[in-house]
Scaffold this motif. Sequence first.
Motif, short mmCIF file in Angstrom:
data_model
loop_
_atom_site.label_atom_id
_atom_site.label_comp_id
_atom_site.label_asym_id
_atom_site.label_seq_id
_atom_site.Cartn_x
_atom_site.Cartn_y
_atom_site.Cartn_z
N THR A 60 38.14 -22.13 5.30
CA THR A 60 39.10 -21.03 5.63
C THR A 60 38.67 -20.76 6.99
O THR A 60 37.95 -21.11 7.51
CB THR A 60 39.24 -19.68 4.84
OG1 THR A 60 37.76 -19.43 4.77
CG2 THR A 60 39.47 -20.36 3.18
N GLY A 61 39.56 -19.55 7.63
CA GLY A 61 39.46 -19.35 9.02
C GLY A 61 38.12 -18.47 8.96
O GLY A 61 37.39 -18.68 10.12
N GLU A 62 37.72 -17.87 7.83
CA GLU A 62 36.42 -17.01 7.90
C GLU A 62 35.45 -17.90 7.41
O GLU A 62 34.07 -17.27 7.67
CB GLU A 62 36.69 -15.89 7.08
CG GLU A 62 37.84 -14.88 7.57
CD GLU A 62 37.92 -13.74 6.67
OE1 GLU A 62 37.16 -13.64 5.57
OE2 GLU A 62 38.86 -12.91 6.88
N ARG A 63 35.43 -19.22 6.89
CA ARG A 63 34.22 -19.96 6.52
C ARG A 63 34.20 -21.03 7.42
O ARG A 63 35.08 -21.75 7.29
CB ARG A 63 34.68 -20.16 5.07
CG ARG A 63 33.51 -21.11 4.25
CD ARG A 63 33.80 -21.49 2.89
NE ARG A 63 34.02 -20.03 1.91
CZ ARG A 63 34.55 -20.00 0.90
NH1 ARG A 63 35.40 -20.84 0.39
NH2 ARG A 63 34.46 -18.67 0.21
N SER A 64 32.84 -21.26 7.68
CA SER A 64 32.71 -22.53 8.44
C SER A 64 32.48 -23.80 7.57
O SER A 64 32.33 -23.49 6.39
CB SER A 64 31.47 -22.37 9.16
OG SER A 64 30.01 -22.20 8.37
N ASP A 114 29.40 -23.79 5.70
CA ASP A 114 29.35 -22.70 4.69
C ASP A 114 30.27 -23.05 3.35
O ASP A 114 30.02 -23.16 2.35
CB ASP A 114 29.98 -21.20 5.04
CG ASP A 114 29.16 -20.61 5.98
OD1 ASP A 114 27.73 -20.99 5.85
OD2 ASP A 114 29.49 -19.64 6.67
#
Length: 286
Positions: free
Chosen positions: A111-115, A118
């Motif tokens: 997602t945009g928040e998860r690398s 991750d």
Amino acid sequence: MKLTIISGRSGSGKTTALQALEDQGFYCVDNLPAGMLPTLAKQLSEGEPPIERVAVGIDARNLPAQLLAFDNILEALNEQQVRSEIIYLDADDHTLQTRFSATRRRHPLGTGERSLADAIGHERELLANIRQRADLVIDSSNHDVHTLRNLMRERVARREATLSLQLESFGFKNGLPTDADLVFDVRVLPNPHWHADLRPFTGKDDCIIDFLSQHQASHDMLKDIGDFVERWLPAFAHSDRSYVTVAIGCTGGRHRSVFITEQLALALRAKGIALQVRHRELPREQ
């Protein structure tokens, strides 16, 4: 019906594995919700004609609740008298990141928040229970598409009812094979690496075979490992194990472990034991 469940982390080769089984006549379904496995098995087994070999891809794109209920799903299959096995594909984190970077595809859990790192780690956690229940774990870090297809054909699609045995040489400097059931360390044997004229060759070459065969320790090691494997293979089979991987390691995985693996394969095949051989470190250098 024999139901083969293909699972594993994204980028490890699940699609290639399913395609290899499809080429061998399996009825294949990818990305099926895990909760639908009993229904699918029932419909296919009761069809006209019934389908006997089915492969289904199950991965982290499933709802988390269905992954958590995986044990109950397997129990439901058992109650339907469906024979099932789980093949779990994986690779080290660096290899998975490299594959996603090369293809520029987004990770299914990204997602945009998860690398990417991750997402790969989170996927490991989601699939931990399936991996623990796997009958065979395949580390595809050192496999290309062609070798993975061959592996699926030989160890899964064409396997008879008997146990599937694989002998695998490796180098300790590159880490233990994650798919190994038994590990033998042959680093106590004389090392051809320290002889400059022998260093470029491998344990499959005559000069290395001649060198190691001159030492009684090589014969003793080979006999001890062979006796152990031959003694305990029936026990694995009687405990409903379908796959056993015996890993033999030396420092670099090119000389001593390859020699012992090749000689052990010859000895076991002479006794009528079917097996496959893999040298983990050689494909990258030869």
